[in-house]
Scaffold this active site. Structure first.
Site, PDB file in Angstrom:
ATOM      1  N   GLU A 137      41.611  44.413  40.467  1.00 58.27           N
ATOM      2  CA  GLU A 137      41.345  43.148  39.792  1.00 58.27           C
ATOM      3  C   GLU A 137      39.995  42.573  40.245  1.00 58.27           C
ATOM      4  OE1 GLU A 137      43.822  38.946  39.117  1.00 58.27           O
ATOM      5  OE2 GLU A 137      44.480  40.422  40.613  1.00 58.27           O
TER       6      GLU A 137
ATOM      7  N   CYS B 227      47.870  42.262  37.521  1.00 57.23           N
ATOM      8  CA  CYS B 227      48.529  41.728  38.717  1.00 57.23           C
ATOM      9  C   CYS B 227      49.782  40.911  38.433  1.00 57.23           C
ATOM     10  CB  CYS B 227      47.522  40.929  39.533  1.00 57.23           C
ATOM     11  SG  CYS B 227      48.080  40.662  41.244  1.00 57.23           S
TER      12      CYS B 227
ATOM     13  N   LYS C 230      44.098  38.204  31.588  1.00 60.80           N
ATOM     14  CA  LYS C 230      45.294  37.980  32.386  1.00 60.80           C
ATOM     15  C   LYS C 230      46.087  36.817  31.790  1.00 60.80           C
ATOM     16  CE  LYS C 230      46.652  37.558  37.268  1.00 60.80           C
ATOM     17  NZ  LYS C 230      46.137  37.521  38.653  1.00 60.80           N
TER      18      LYS C 230
END
Length: 664
Positions: free
Chosen positions: A69, A191, A138
């Protein structure tokens, strides 16, 4: 791809198999989780690290690789994410990467912050040969404990744009992007997305993603690594997918937390590869995901397909990309005994299987209200395991072992070794014993049907097997008993049983246990479930050559008729059976894996010979499996017509045998 061929079928098959064996990947896609050493906020340095790892990965045949990330900037930049200079440097670094890797035949997924209409997103940028394929933002931004991403970033939920310009290219943007090549379809999440109640990867998988890539900056804590492995394992199993996870590592700021270069690759719940944690150097965690296997799992799993109707998400945007076909050198291994676990799992698995067998028999015993369990004891492997199951069942029911009636039935091929082992085993376990020779009955039967006793053909052999079964059935009637079957899964697959002979019983406790596992189960019982006096005897039974003992012994009184000399090594057949039934592999793929797995033990000619035998027998002997007695399922494979395998008895094996014959 549709191929139109002229000419006869055999020529086409020969051409296809030659091309398939030498040039194709058998459904494997080589992937990597890259963990570079980063410098926080030094985009130029990080770009060089990324380029270097991309080049190394491409040289190792990797087709798709993912980086952690925010890998271009570093994850721990903090309020520097608000700096225009950092954002511009990140885009310049991406331009550098695109330019310097455009000749590489690899797809890479990079992390960076992106500024879109007054907001900042945490993005995964997918690139291939100098082109930006798409950008996945994200969705779930952690803002608890040590995390405070909402201080800088905006969730994908609040982004309406579907296309943006980046590095001079118009790029699709969204959480609904699917990247498709001739080999694979994959999707991306970031994530915390994985930690959500319903991760985006669930929707991506239902829409067609076969591999999910997750870039993360997952810090370390006591017990957290195991928890992350559990999450990734379960998500890959739930989605029937591959899952590639790459997390930040050395170089990230350790002001408050530590990152350990945690990378892992899973396939349908099973770990294929993992990085070395707390490494001070860059790493590439590489393995091959079997996409063909995943497709088969999804075809069979109706629960997976049923969920497609529950999707309430944007229509996926499918983005094609080029992935040149290349030969893949497998780094993952395929065990020669796929039914037999290794290490500490072996004891756990054997205990579980044995318990399932015992539980199944107890239920049938109590339901039928019989008094005795009747079982033929040959001194061989299968009848020994079945007897041990009977003994344990009586012990759990707190009933006398004398309720078990073991019958040894010596015939023309019985050797002293198996005969004595049978008697000692029954005596040592304290069960009721009977000895009934089948010789006179078979001699009379041969006279009745006009068969020459000196002709040791299939009639000679099967008459003995059916005589033994008749004895067991009739004595069960005499004693209010239940005949316990002893045949195993490998014998059922090969049809290595006499129809209405040892093929038949009233409850078959070994029916879903392959021969290679039977051996380990008997060894396990010897070490855990029996008295000391029986241990050495059980080990000798395991070491006895596998034989039906239906033809006379040799001049030394030793077993002449060895099953594996006739039908082939059981370890090969169990290998073939596992990958054919469990994963639906075609013969050429099974052959390819067998060559790799048994290298140094069996040559290619031997493997091809017994592979042909397996498929020929498997198709021709289905009629025996179509009328099997009941028996408990213990593993992922059973051939019960009421369970996992339904097949017409007259199905043709021509397609499978033709492919084997065409293997060069």
């Amino acid at each position: 791809m549709l191929v139109v061929c002229k000419g006869n079928k055999s020529n086409y098959i020969s051409y296809f198999c030659t091309q398939n064996f030498f040039n194709m990947n058998y459904g494997f896609v080589k992937v990597a989780a890259a963990t570079p050493v980063v410098k926080v906020a030094d985009c130029k340095s990080n770009a060089l690290q990324i380029e270097n790892l991309m080049a190394i990965a491409e040289g190792k045949g990797v087709q798709i690789t993912i980086f952690p990330e925010l890998s271009i900037t570093g994850y721990t930049c903090g309020d520097l994410f608000a700096q225009q200079l950092l954002l511009e440097d990140a885009e310049v670094a991406l331009m550098q990467i695109l330019s310097n890797t455009r000749q590489l035949n690899i797809t890479a997924i990079l992390g960076m912050p992106l500024y879109i209409n007054s907001v900042l997103i945490n993005a995964a940028v997918v690139i291939n040969r100098g082109r930006i394929l798409g950008i996945a933002p994200k969705t779930y931004l952690p803002n608890y404990k040590e995390f405070y991403e909402q201080r800088w970033f905006t969730s994908s939920v609040n982004i309406s744009e579907e296309n943006i310009r980046l590095c001079g290219q118009c790029c699709p943007l969204g959480t609904n992007l699917l990247f498709e090549s001739s080999d694979v379809t994959f999707g991306v999440e970031i994530c915390e997305d994985l930690w959500s109640v319903i991760p985006p990867s669930c929707t991506l998988a239902l829409q067609g993603a076969e591999i999910i890539f997750n870039m993360s900056a997952d810090n370390e804590g006591i017990g957290k690594n195991g928890y992350v492995h559990s999450l990734v394992s379960q998500q890959s199993a739930r989605c029937l997918s591959g899952y590639v996870f790459s997390s930040a590592g050395f170089g990230e700021s350790t002001t408050d937390v530590v990152f350990a270069s945690n990378a892992m690759i899973y396939e349908n719940g099973s770990l294929l590869a993992a990085s070395k944690r707390f490494s001070l150097k860059e790493q590439l965690t590489i393995s091959e995901i079997d996409v063909e296997r995943l497709r088969m799992e999804r075809r069979l799993n109706m629960t997976f397909s049923a969920n497609k109707g529950n999707i309430h998400a944007k229509t996926p945007i499918r983005i094609p990309f080029e992935s040149k076909q290349r030969d893949i050198e497998l780094t993952r291994t395929f065990p020669t005994l796929p039914f037999v676990p290794t290490g500490h799992e072996l004891d756990e698995r054997c205990e579980e299987i044995f318990s399932i067998q015992v539980a199944g028999l107890i239920q049938r015993y109590m339901h039928t209200k019989v008094k005795t369990l009747v079982i033929g004891i040959s001194g061989g492997l299968d009848s020994t395991l079945a007897l041990l199951v009977c003994v344990k069942a009586m012990d759990k029911l707190e009933l006398s072992r004398k309720n078990i009636l073991g019958i040894t039935m010596p015939g023309f091929g019985t050797t002293d070794r198996t005969y004595n082992n049978a008697l000692q085993l029954m005596k040592g376990l304290g069960i009721s014993m009977r000895e009934i020779s089948i010789k006179e009955a078979c001699i009379q039967h041969f006279k009745d049907i006009g068969h020459d006793i000196n002709v040791h053909d299939v009639t000679y052999e099967n008459s003995q097997a059916r005589e033994r079964t008749q004895i067991l059935m009739d004595i069960a009637n005499q004693t209010n008993g239940l005949v316990v079957g002893t045949g195993d899964l490998s014998e059922l697959a090969l049809g290595w049983a006499t129809y209405n002979g040892d093929h038949m019983s009233m409850y078959s406790v070994n029916a879903s246990i392959p021969k290679t596992l039977v051996q380990y189960l008997v060894k396990w019982v010897a070490g855990h479930e029996v008295e000391e006096t029986s241990k050495n005897l059980l080990h000798d039974i395991v070491d006895t050559p596998i034989s039906p003992e239906l033809v006379p012994a040799n001049e030394n009184g030793e077993i002449e008729q060895k099953t594996e000399d006739l039908v082939g090594p059981y370890e090969l057949h169990d290998f073939f059976m596992f990958y054919f039934l469990r994963y639906g592999y075609r013969p050429t793929k099974i052959y390819y894996l067998a060559i790799r797995s048994f290298r140094g033990k069996y040559n290619e000619e031997t493997i091809k010979k017994w592979l042909y035998t397996f498929f020929r027998r498997f198709f021709s002997q289905q009629f025996k499996r179509s009328c099997l007695p009941d028996g408990p399922k213990v593993g992922s494979i059973t051939l019960s017509p009421r369970g996992d395998w339904r097949m017409p008895s007259d199905a043709s094996a021509a397609g499978w045998l033709d492919e084997i014959e065409s293997i060069p």
